[in-house]
Design an enzyme around this catalytic site. Structure first.
Site, PDB file in Angstrom:
ATOM      1  N   SER A   1       6.721 -32.535  11.891  1.00  0.00           N
ATOM      2  CA  SER A   1       7.526 -32.847  11.115  1.00  0.00           C
ATOM      3  C   SER A   1       7.078 -32.905   9.367  1.00  0.00           C
ATOM      4  O   SER A   1       6.983 -31.980   8.894  1.00  0.00           O
ATOM      5  CB  SER A   1       8.420 -34.182  11.403  1.00  0.00           C
ATOM      6  OG  SER A   1       7.411 -35.048  11.239  1.00  0.00           O
ATOM      7  N   ARG A   2       6.661 -34.160   9.270  1.00  0.00           N
ATOM      8  CA  ARG A   2       5.857 -34.362   7.854  1.00  0.00           C
ATOM      9  C   ARG A   2       4.708 -35.331   8.383  1.00  0.00           C
ATOM     10  O   ARG A   2       5.011 -36.318   9.161  1.00  0.00           O
ATOM     11  CB  ARG A   2       6.750 -34.840   6.819  1.00  0.00           C
ATOM     12  CG  ARG A   2       7.757 -34.083   6.362  1.00  0.00           C
ATOM     13  CD  ARG A   2       7.014 -32.910   5.333  1.00  0.00           C
ATOM     14  NE  ARG A   2       7.882 -31.901   4.825  1.00  0.00           N
ATOM     15  CZ  ARG A   2       8.269 -30.861   5.160  1.00  0.00           C
ATOM     16  NH1 ARG A   2       7.857 -30.589   6.364  1.00  0.00           N
ATOM     17  NH2 ARG A   2       9.009 -30.247   4.544  1.00  0.00           N
TER      18      ARG A   2
ATOM     19  N   GLU B   1      -2.418 -33.125   2.647  1.00  0.00           N
ATOM     20  CA  GLU B   1      -2.588 -31.919   2.790  1.00  0.00           C
ATOM     21  C   GLU B   1      -2.830 -31.204   1.481  1.00  0.00           C
ATOM     22  O   GLU B   1      -2.378 -31.401   0.765  1.00  0.00           O
ATOM     23  CB  GLU B   1      -1.125 -31.368   3.493  1.00  0.00           C
ATOM     24  CG  GLU B   1      -0.754 -31.895   4.725  1.00  0.00           C
ATOM     25  CD  GLU B   1       0.620 -31.287   5.290  1.00  0.00           C
ATOM     26  OE1 GLU B   1       1.261 -30.364   4.527  1.00  0.00           O
ATOM     27  OE2 GLU B   1       0.958 -31.794   6.227  1.00  0.00           O
TER      28      GLU B   1
ATOM     29  N   HIS C   1      -0.317 -26.988   8.641  1.00  0.00           N
ATOM     30  CA  HIS C   1       1.370 -26.865   8.344  1.00  0.00           C
ATOM     31  C   HIS C   1       1.886 -25.218   8.218  1.00  0.00           C
ATOM     32  O   HIS C   1       2.233 -24.751   7.210  1.00  0.00           O
ATOM     33  CB  HIS C   1       1.246 -27.599   6.833  1.00  0.00           C
ATOM     34  CG  HIS C   1       2.930 -27.981   6.732  1.00  0.00           C
ATOM     35  ND1 HIS C   1       3.225 -28.877   5.895  1.00  0.00           N
ATOM     36  CD2 HIS C   1       3.904 -27.274   7.223  1.00  0.00           C
ATOM     37  CE1 HIS C   1       4.519 -29.177   5.863  1.00  0.00           C
ATOM     38  NE2 HIS C   1       5.163 -28.099   6.703  1.00  0.00           N
TER      39      HIS C   1
HETATM   40  C1  8YV Z   1       7.165 -25.306   4.832  1.00  0.00           C
HETATM   41  C2  8YV Z   1       8.386 -26.738   6.356  1.00  0.00           C
HETATM   42  O1  8YV Z   1       8.144 -25.824   4.073  1.00  0.00           O
HETATM   43  O2  8YV Z   1      10.569 -25.895   6.130  1.00  0.00           O
HETATM   44  C3  8YV Z   1      10.032 -26.793   6.101  1.00  0.00           C
HETATM   45  O3  8YV Z   1      10.243 -27.889   5.693  1.00  0.00           O
HETATM   46  O4  8YV Z   1       7.610 -27.649   6.568  1.00  0.00           O
HETATM   47  C4  8YV Z   1       7.673 -25.370   6.002  1.00  0.00           C
HETATM   48  O5  8YV Z   1       8.615 -24.256   6.536  1.00  0.00           O
HETATM   49  C5  8YV Z   1       6.886 -23.826   4.322  1.00  0.00           C
HETATM   50  O6  8YV Z   1       5.655 -24.030   5.068  1.00  0.00           O
HETATM   51  C6  8YV Z   1       6.420 -23.966   2.779  1.00  0.00           C
HETATM   52  O7  8YV Z   1       7.162 -22.744   2.242  1.00  0.00           O
END
Ligand code: 8YV
Length: 325
Positions: free
Chosen positions: A236-237, A266, A285
């Site tokens: 997720s995050r 990150e 990520h």
């Molecule tokens: C990143 C993500 O955004 O969609 C999301 O929320 O975490 C990933 O898909 C992507 O790596 C950035 O372009």
């Protein structure tokens, strides 16, 4: 005159062609490196901003006098200061749907990798340590038939659940703010409270968006509830997890291992203890990072932007639209 859009990452030719029909634009290529200072400078002239991870906060909005819309190339939008955007009547959009199956594949990859120790045993061979036959020291843990607990049941959680139940014969339970109706999916999806899910799952997958309410949702107390044989997966995050608490859980044996696509910082700090742990599988990520999916995300982000600048309702709005179109 066409509206002007600033883009903070490289996009494929098809997306550029689409944009050319509707807007003027400038691309700051992330492969070369884009600094926030550069964006703060360039965004002054922009009617729209296509980006991902760039904090859309008061500082940026103050300089971006012409800005009408920000289109994230991501499903997550924790980089948006929603209140500040709302005050300034800025439309915010994201890219759900097109990345669902790709991220679910990544999550399954992490589950299999950490439970069957795939990266560790790959290293074992490369280091020339494969001298005897099969040994108990190489044993892993079964994924099939195990109990999976999903925290945060959105599109991606559902795609993971489907793989788990239909492909791997897993028992699937989930915790979500609201119970969902899964009576027609054709397999059992049990709704549980979070504590019960943590106590009874062999794999815990965290898939909740990052908000004030989910910040450090997994902390010391939560890791202590998990089975010592269980694995924790986060795609997720990073900040949905109290990372030092997770590290303590891994070191103390409160859990068996972790598969991580996201981190509190990150790129990860070179001194992060996770880097030296054998029972952790890490990815930089890349949950959605296939060529097909990233192109589809960029196209959706472009469509969201063009609609917003034309005064039409974008397909994926995350801000309040009332009175804006
Ligand atoms: C990143 C993500 O955004 O969609 C999301 O929320 O975490 C990933 O898909 C992507 O790596 C950035 O372009």
């Amino acid at each position: 005159m066409k509206p002007f859009v600033l883009i903070t990452k490289h996009v494929c030719e098809e997306v550029e062609k689409y944009l050319q029909e509707h807007v003027d634009y400038k691309i700051l290529d992330h492969r070369i490196g884009v600094t926030r200072e550069q964006v703060l400078h360039e965004v002054k002239e922009a009617d729209g901003l296509i980006t991902s991870f760039m904090a859309i906060d008061r500082e940026l909005l103050e300089t971006a006098n012409r800005l009408k819309a920000v289109s994230n190339v991501s499903v997550g939008y924790n980089n948006f200061d929603l209140a500040a955007m709302q005050e300034r009547r800025i439309i915010g959009t994201n890219t759900p749907g097109v990345l669902t199956e790709t991220v679910a594949d990544t999550i399954f990859g992490l589950m299999l990798s950490v439970a069957r120790r795939i990266p560790e045993l790959d290293q074992y061979i490369r280091q020339g340590r494969w001298v005897k036959g099969d040994e108990e020291t190489l044993f892993g843990t079964d994924v099939h038939g195990a109990t999976l607990g999903i925290i945060g049941m959105g599109n991606i959680g559902e795609a993971v659940a489907r793989r788990a139940a239909l492909g791997f014969g897993m028992k699937v339970q989930y915790y979500n703010r609201k119970e969902r109706d899964y009576s027609k999916v054709g397999y059992e999806l049990r709704y549980t409270m979070m504590d019960e899910l943590l106590r009874t799952s062999d794999f815990v997958v965290l898939m909740t968006p990052l908000t004030a309410a989910t910040h450090h949702l997994m902390g010391r107390e939560q890791f202590r509830l998990m089975k010592p044989t269980a694995f924790f997966i986060n795609a997720s995050r990073g900040a949905t997890v109290d990372e030092p608490a997770m590290i303590e859980a891994l070191q103390a044996g409160w859990i068996s291992g972790a598969g991580l696509d996201v981190f509190e910082l990150e790129p990860i700090d070179a001194a992060n203890p996770l880097l030296s742990m054998n029972n952790v599988v890490m990815l930089p990520h890349i949950g959605s990072a296939t060529k097909q999916t990233r192109d589809a995300m960029a196209m959706l982000a472009a469509r969201n932007m063009v609609a917003a600048l034309k005064g039409q309702e974008p397909p994926n709005v995350v801000t309040e639209l009332k009175g804006l179109l």
